[in-house]
Enzyme design. Sequence first.
Site, PDB file in Angstrom:
ATOM      1  N   GLY A   1       1.008  -1.455   0.034  1.00 14.76           N
ATOM      2  CA  GLY A   1       0.019  -0.561  -0.384  1.00 14.76           C
ATOM      3  C   GLY A   1       1.126   0.911  -0.052  1.00 14.76           C
ATOM      4  CB  SER A   2       0.236   4.523   0.909  1.00 15.68           C
ATOM      5  OG  SER A   2      -0.550   4.700   2.150  1.00 15.68           O
TER       6      SER A   2
ATOM      7  CD  GLU B   1       6.717  -5.464  -2.196  1.00 18.32           C
ATOM      8  OE1 GLU B   1       7.032  -4.877  -2.617  1.00 18.32           O
ATOM      9  OE2 GLU B   1       7.586  -6.365  -2.422  1.00 18.32           O
TER      10      GLU B   1
ATOM     11  CB  CYS C   1       3.093   0.152  -7.234  1.00 19.47           C
ATOM     12  SG  CYS C   1       3.334  -1.790  -7.806  1.00 19.47           S
TER      13      CYS C   1
ATOM     14  N   GLY D   1       2.895   1.490   5.227  1.00 13.81           N
ATOM     15  CA  GLY D   1       4.182   1.332   5.499  1.00 13.81           C
ATOM     16  C   GLY D   1       5.140   1.778   6.908  1.00 13.81           C
TER      17      GLY D   1
HETATM   18  P1  NAD Z   1      -3.231   2.279   1.352  1.00 12.97           P
HETATM   19  O1  NAD Z   1      -2.360   2.199   2.162  1.00 12.97           O
HETATM   20  O2  NAD Z   1      -4.505   3.574   1.460  1.00 12.97           O
HETATM   21  O3  NAD Z   1      -4.119   0.425   1.905  1.00 12.97           O
HETATM   22  C1  NAD Z   1      -3.256  -0.178   1.371  1.00 12.97           C
HETATM   23  C2  NAD Z   1      -3.837  -1.185   2.797  1.00 12.97           C
HETATM   24  O4  NAD Z   1      -3.393  -0.597   4.072  1.00 12.97           O
HETATM   25  C3  NAD Z   1      -5.351  -1.327   2.448  1.00 12.97           C
HETATM   26  O5  NAD Z   1      -5.719  -2.688   2.853  1.00 12.97           O
HETATM   27  C4  NAD Z   1      -5.420  -0.633   3.842  1.00 12.97           C
HETATM   28  O6  NAD Z   1      -7.154  -0.912   5.288  1.00 12.97           O
HETATM   29  C5  NAD Z   1      -4.099  -0.834   5.244  1.00 12.97           C
HETATM   30  N1  NAD Z   1      -4.035  -0.193   6.129  1.00 12.97           N
HETATM   31  C6  NAD Z   1      -4.176   1.243   5.835  1.00 12.97           C
HETATM   32  N2  NAD Z   1      -3.179   1.986   7.293  1.00 12.97           N
HETATM   33  C7  NAD Z   1      -2.826   0.348   7.792  1.00 12.97           C
HETATM   34  C8  NAD Z   1      -2.590   0.813   9.131  1.00 12.97           C
HETATM   35  N3  NAD Z   1      -1.830   1.488   9.926  1.00 12.97           N
HETATM   36  N4  NAD Z   1      -2.343  -0.539   9.639  1.00 12.97           N
HETATM   37  C9  NAD Z   1      -2.647  -1.732   9.226  1.00 12.97           C
HETATM   38  N5  NAD Z   1      -2.983  -1.468   7.628  1.00 12.97           N
HETATM   39  C10 NAD Z   1      -3.737  -0.602   7.312  1.00 12.97           C
HETATM   40  O7  NAD Z   1      -3.323   1.760  -0.103  1.00 12.97           O
HETATM   41  P2  NAD Z   1      -4.208   2.378  -1.691  1.00 12.97           P
HETATM   42  O8  NAD Z   1      -4.212   3.248  -1.947  1.00 12.97           O
HETATM   43  O9  NAD Z   1      -4.933   1.331  -1.007  1.00 12.97           O
HETATM   44  O10 NAD Z   1      -2.841   1.922  -2.389  1.00 12.97           O
HETATM   45  C11 NAD Z   1      -2.880   2.829  -3.371  1.00 12.97           C
HETATM   46  C12 NAD Z   1      -0.811   2.245  -2.710  1.00 12.97           C
HETATM   47  O11 NAD Z   1      -0.619   1.805  -2.926  1.00 12.97           O
HETATM   48  C13 NAD Z   1      -0.032   3.379  -4.121  1.00 12.97           C
HETATM   49  O12 NAD Z   1       1.149   4.053  -2.972  1.00 12.97           O
HETATM   50  C14 NAD Z   1       0.622   2.447  -4.752  1.00 12.97           C
HETATM   51  O13 NAD Z   1       2.111   2.522  -5.040  1.00 12.97           O
HETATM   52  C15 NAD Z   1       0.787   0.928  -2.946  1.00 12.97           C
HETATM   53  N6  NAD Z   1       0.775   0.263  -3.634  1.00 12.97           N
HETATM   54  C16 NAD Z   1       2.343  -0.484  -3.724  1.00 12.97           C
HETATM   55  C17 NAD Z   1       2.641  -1.242  -4.414  1.00 12.97           C
HETATM   56  C18 NAD Z   1       4.021  -2.125  -4.300  1.00 12.97           C
HETATM   57  O14 NAD Z   1       4.074  -2.712  -4.802  1.00 12.97           O
HETATM   58  N7  NAD Z   1       5.532  -1.230  -3.693  1.00 12.97           N
HETATM   59  C19 NAD Z   1       1.764  -2.252  -5.073  1.00 12.97           C
HETATM   60  C20 NAD Z   1       0.545  -1.846  -4.891  1.00 12.97           C
HETATM   61  C21 NAD Z   1       0.432  -0.466  -4.586  1.00 12.97           C
END
Ligand code: NAD
Length: 512
Positions: free
Chosen positions: A244-245, A266, A300, A249
């Site tokens: 995720g974002s 990731e 991503c 992380g």
């Molecule tokens: P997001 O960070 O909003 O959410 C991702 C996941 O994390 C969701 O399931 C969310 O519920 C969970 N989450 C959020 N905060 C959390 C916390 N504090 N504790 C536990 N879980 C938590 O991301 P998004 O908007 O769904 O996706 C887009 C982002 O993901 C972009 O930044 C993109 O670059 C990244 N991404 C990275 C990769 C990679 O492999 N590097 C792949 C796909 C997407």
Amino acid sequence: MTLATLKFSAETASLMASFGVDAKALTGGTLSVRSPINGEAIAAVAEISADDTRKAIDAAHKAFLEWRLVPAPQRGELIRLLGEELRAAKTELGRLVSIEVGKITSEGLGEVQEMIDICDFAVGLSRQLYGLTIATERAEHRMMETWHPLGVTGIISAFNFPVAVWSWNAALALVCGNSTIWKPSEKTPLTAIATQAIFEKAVKRYNAQGGKAPANLSTLLIGGRDIGEILVDHPKVPLISATGSTAMGRAVGPRVAARFGRSILELGGNNAAIVGLTADLDLTLRGVAFSAMGTAGQRCTTLRRLFVHESVYDTLVPRLIKAYGSVTIGNPLEAGNLIGPLIDKGSYERMQHALEAAKANGGKVHGGDRVRSDEAAEAFYVRPALVEMPEQCGPVVEETFAPILYVIKYANFDDALALNNDVPQGLSSSIFTNDIREAEAFVSDRGSDCGIANVNIGPSGAEIGGAFGGEKETGGGRESGSDSWKAYMRRQTNTVNYGRTLPLAQGVKFDI
Ligand code: NAD
């Protein structure tokens, strides 16, 4: 057909039924699901409570204790069956990905193909969880390295690859002898529920043919960040793989580390490409167009920064601006459309905010405007934006998860390379060149500092055979191919004495 006349609720229910999901699972819940294609509410699914989440983790731990005893190649057989079930469900699951996330048809199907590919990879891997035999300094001793299952693997995934990310992790984790527990994005619960149902079909077949897959080997947790946090903090989840974002992380990484857990992070990317003065410009144009505009800029690995040599700038950039002006935008399920919608209004607003910031920093914006809003007020389609920037500054050094390509002119290769690396993120990168010195320098020790560095293809669109992930604020994790499986196991060093004396290492004497 306009977007407003499209209706997805009935089709969604029938797709879910094809995976074996009861219609009752789609109504009456607290989590509302909408299709970004037309903004229509297509389901309301139940969310798990905190108490039930803890019980589910305990149950997943019990499943692990049994599953680790099954020989790895037999664990691979379950993943082989999962691959077969995914092949059978590819059309339907790909379509559901398109409905829930807004991907064009070939990308929805491509996502499922990626799941199939990683299953094939993991089946082979199940016979290749190799350790080393290591030379020992002591006579009649043998030293070796063995790899053992780790425990419950917690998977937290993002909306933009709603099911492939689960499969990258789960296929490997399961052949490695772990159980898995998955918290998908709150924006994409339907594809997760469908995937879990497909997995259960594979388990049923596996056990019917004599396999020993325990209950709760793979668990799905539908819920928000609070549910993810329970996973992150739980001592019975030794590994958290979180996609995720970077903001996510930053919250997750230290919490897992505080309890000495392991994490695979990731996170966000801010991927660049360099176009050298010898580049094949026809190939570059196609590579840039797909990487920057494909998936409506919501990968991503999407190309977000383009450094163009001054000698080819005036040839390439006008051609790119033309492609940006003519690319077809609309219902992603309709053949011919290449750009689907953004995931939601928040995403649209962040894009507009970034474009304003770019203008304030001297950027010249082409495109970026909203289209088709008269057809469906709650669907957010945009013309991809190409922004000519005087330098790398302002929003250029951030990841905006939308189709914005910042283009910057350069004169000297080393300067372009420095710009490639001069952002906080380090996921993917590429160079378009026919100059072997530039190409080799780009992938050398002094070259790109990203986890992925390509030559004459764009930064987006990875294959599962390679390790996937990036450096710096991208989190440092690696998933998928190569030896990424090692992150899902614990390494043990074994020294076996088959002699009758007890020589100590380093010549130490301790005679009693
Ligand atoms: P997001 O960070 O909003 O959410 C991702 C996941 O994390 C969701 O399931 C969310 O519920 C969970 N989450 C959020 N905060 C959390 C916390 N504090 N504790 C536990 N879980 C938590 O991301 P998004 O908007 O769904 O996706 C887009 C982002 O993901 C972009 O930044 C993109 O670059 C990244 N991404 C990275 C990769 C990679 O492999 N590097 C792949 C796909 C997407």
